[in-house]
Design a protein around this motif. Structure first.
Motif, short mmCIF file in Angstrom:
data_model
loop_
_atom_site.label_atom_id
_atom_site.label_comp_id
_atom_site.label_asym_id
_atom_site.label_seq_id
_atom_site.Cartn_x
_atom_site.Cartn_y
_atom_site.Cartn_z
N ASP A 154 61.10 20.30 18.16
CA ASP A 154 60.15 19.98 17.14
C ASP A 154 60.52 20.78 16.04
O ASP A 154 60.01 21.72 16.13
CB ASP A 154 58.76 19.99 17.70
CG ASP A 154 57.61 19.82 16.84
OD1 ASP A 154 58.18 19.37 15.80
OD2 ASP A 154 56.48 20.10 17.08
N ASN A 156 59.19 20.91 13.31
CA ASN A 156 58.23 21.01 12.43
C ASN A 156 57.15 22.25 12.73
O ASN A 156 56.28 22.56 12.09
CB ASN A 156 57.20 19.67 12.19
CG ASN A 156 57.84 18.57 11.81
OD1 ASN A 156 58.51 18.59 10.67
ND2 ASN A 156 57.74 17.49 12.58
N LYS A 157 57.72 23.02 13.60
CA LYS A 157 56.94 23.98 14.15
C LYS A 157 57.00 25.35 13.15
O LYS A 157 56.29 26.27 13.29
CB LYS A 157 57.39 24.75 15.69
CG LYS A 157 57.05 23.43 16.63
CD LYS A 157 57.35 24.11 18.03
CE LYS A 157 56.51 23.15 19.04
NZ LYS A 157 56.79 23.80 20.30
#
Length: 211
Positions: A154, A156-157
């Motif tokens: 992920d 977008n972390k």
């Protein structure tokens, strides 16, 4: 007693761990401050690569004082040397419980997660280390290494992961049949620098994903 400790400290500085063990064997545990005897024996056996005895004495130290992060650190280090990675992780987690703001221990546990094949947890712990200490270069380097070995995550972390994703997505007109032109390299580095400046502030590190 005081003379013993001074002698032991000097021997440790000179890496004469067998001599340290000999002094400890010829003295009584009660002659030393609380847990000092077990710690010194465990530390000496560790440096002699006698991991069985080192674990034994760090176990004894922890039985007496289970709130000392140093004992868990060295026992965890020993477990990592004998490939007992889950035990290392368990000990490092105890340190995190005792010292939740330690960027260094998050960096250490991230390394163990990577070695043991858990890239996602490794990335999470590297990010936490960087969050706690922005100047922790070891964590940046470790994170970039794990990311280069990880396909799905992920992104977008964090801004670091977002920058990594954007750099990966840069298109390079490349063929094994022809040399890369200088202007292509310059263009690539310019694009990378734009992405880094956009996502990361005061980012100072001497490696890139260029290779």
């Amino acid at each position: 007693m005081k003379n013993n400790i001074q002698t032991i400290q000097l021997l440790i500085q000179n890496k004469k761990f067998n001599a340290v063990i000999k002094i400890l064997d010829n003295s009584r545990e009660q002659d030393y401050e609380k847990n000092q005897y077990n710690y010194l024996k465990g530390f000496s056996y560790l440096n002699l690569n006698d991991y069985k005895n080192a674990i034994k004495y760090f176990n004894l130290a922890i039985e007496i004082d289970d709130k000392n992060p140093t004992f868990y650190f060295y026992r965890g280090l020993i477990f990592s040397k004998i490939n007992e990675y889950q035990k290392t992780i368990d000990d490092f987690k105890k340190i995190i419980f005792l010292k939740p703001d330690s960027a260094e221990i998050y960096n250490n546990i991230a390394q163990i997660y990577y070695i043991s094949g858990n890239n996602e947890e490794s990335i999470e712990k590297y990010l936490k280390s960087i969050e706690l200490k922005k100047s922790e270069k070891k964590s940046y380097i470790g994170l970039l290494w794990v990311l280069s070995k990880t396909k799905n995550f992920d992104y977008n972390k964090s801004k670091i992961l977002s920058a990594h994703k954007d750099i990966k997505n840069i298109h390079i007109d490349y063929s094994t049949n022809k040399l890369i032109e200088n202007n292509q390299i310059i263009k690539l580095l310019d694009e990378i620098n734009i992405i880094i400046k956009k996502n990361l502030i005061n980012f100072d590190i001497n490696i890139t994903q260029t290779y």
